[in-house]
Design an enzyme around this catalytic site. Sequence first.
Site, PDB file in Angstrom:
ATOM      1  CD  GLU A 157      -2.685   1.080   2.695  1.00 45.97           C
ATOM      2  OE1 GLU A 157      -1.992   0.791   3.720  1.00 45.97           O
ATOM      3  OE2 GLU A 157      -3.791   1.400   2.560  1.00 45.97           O
ATOM      4  CE  LYS A 202      -7.614   0.349   3.705  1.00 38.75           C
ATOM      5  NZ  LYS A 202      -6.775   1.424   4.582  1.00 38.75           N
ATOM      6  CB  CYS A 223      -4.003  -1.525   4.735  1.00 42.27           C
ATOM      7  SG  CYS A 223      -3.239  -1.362   6.107  1.00 42.27           S
TER       8      CYS A 223
HETATM    9  O1  LIG Z   1      -2.434   6.961   3.994  1.00 42.91           O
HETATM   10  C1  LIG Z   1      -1.938   6.555   2.848  1.00 42.91           C
HETATM   11  O2  LIG Z   1      -1.307   7.300   2.130  1.00 42.91           O
HETATM   12  C2  LIG Z   1      -2.250   5.175   2.670  1.00 42.91           C
HETATM   13  N1  LIG Z   1      -3.050   4.553   3.638  1.00 42.91           N
HETATM   14  C3  LIG Z   1      -2.971   3.899   4.646  1.00 42.91           C
HETATM   15  O3  LIG Z   1      -1.537   3.787   5.198  1.00 42.91           O
HETATM   16  C4  LIG Z   1      -3.937   3.244   5.441  1.00 42.91           C
HETATM   17  C5  LIG Z   1      -5.013   4.461   5.676  1.00 42.91           C
HETATM   18  S1  LIG Z   1      -4.602   5.601   6.726  1.00 42.91           S
HETATM   19  N2  LIG Z   1      -3.580   2.617   6.761  1.00 42.91           N
HETATM   20  C6  LIG Z   1      -4.217   1.659   7.271  1.00 42.91           C
HETATM   21  O4  LIG Z   1      -5.203   1.153   6.913  1.00 42.91           O
HETATM   22  C7  LIG Z   1      -3.628   1.085   8.552  1.00 42.91           C
HETATM   23  C8  LIG Z   1      -4.352  -0.117   9.076  1.00 42.91           C
HETATM   24  C9  LIG Z   1      -3.639  -0.514  10.491  1.00 42.91           C
HETATM   25  O5  LIG Z   1      -2.675  -0.167  10.869  1.00 42.91           O
HETATM   26  C10 LIG Z   1      -4.556  -1.479  11.331  1.00 42.91           C
HETATM   27  O6  LIG Z   1      -5.419  -1.926  10.686  1.00 42.91           O
HETATM   28  O7  LIG Z   1      -4.126  -1.686  12.266  1.00 42.91           O
END
Ligand SMILES: O=C(O)CNC(=O)[C@H](CS)NC(=O)CCC(=O)C(=O)O
Length: 318
Positions: free
Chosen positions: A75, A150, A193
Amino acid sequence: MFVLRCTFREQARHSVTCSTWKSLMLQNRMSHSSNPVAAVCQMTSTPDKEANFSVCKRLVEAAREGGACMVFLPEAFDYVGSSRDETLSLAESLTGDTISRYTQLASKLKVWLSLGGFHERGQDWENDRRIYNSHVVINDEGYVAAVYRKSHLFDVELPGRGVSLKESAFTIPGPALTPPVQTPIGKVGLGICYDLRFPELSLALQRQGVDILTYPSAFTVATGAAHWEVLLRARAVETQCYVLAAAQVGRHHDVRSSWGHALAVDPWGAVVADCGGEGEVMVLVEVDLEKVRETRRNMPVQQHRRDAGFYHSLENRP
Ligand SMILES: O=C(O)CNC(=O)[C@H](CS)NC(=O)CCC(=O)C(=O)O
């Protein structure tokens, strides 16, 4: 089963060592099995798209050299922005420069790519300024074979654990699941993710016949330490699939770090490769579909599963 780990800490010198190793391993492997090989990658994206592309290209080239026919990038392989505004300002469409560079790379190297989470401008970008977090699969002819957007967004606040993210502030939840993608390593199911926490998604893909589940990620350090491996192994055990999870690792910028430990799990739930908690790493993993069939034959949980109505019988009581 063979697994080869390749790290790129001292880049030029090390990658030479790495490829020598790889050809040795490859000869060794060729004589024993003809199973396809997947590469699972780990990296540290920053807001610098150009630098991130160089890293990914190096990982994909090394994977190809090692015999991989499909390479999994995490990701945010394109970038991790340091603010909401920066994240949005760097977003592109599927027809933009970033994806076109990857389609060229795929067709030049004749390799399939799983691009874990691409920041894709939403359908109403001009008015709405929100993106999709899109998992893009490119085939070895350089065409986009599938896109999954997603569907579960990470809006999570964990006081005292350094986690405060609100993905929905800049992301549109995906409208639907994506059917399995037939690839040279088997039928691949697409997640991203945080989706990993929803077994309904993995079971839905399993019902459609996937052999391999994928969860390209950028897990936070706190949730990664507590949940990452156990969740990936649970998804593998309950679906009896391989689970491949490319990952972001380390410090992206002043206020964001990721857990790493890009992982490959087999259908029995055994961890076959772990990229560890630091650095740019690529592992080569043999995918043995006979192992999927054997696991399901020996313990046919999918046949033992009751119909969906059965599990709702508690809610539906008169
Ligand atoms: O923001 C971006 O550029 C890319 N997207 C992410 O990094 C995403 C959304 S903030 N991160 C997660 O989903 C972490 C999940 C996690 O850490 C868990 O389920 O515990």
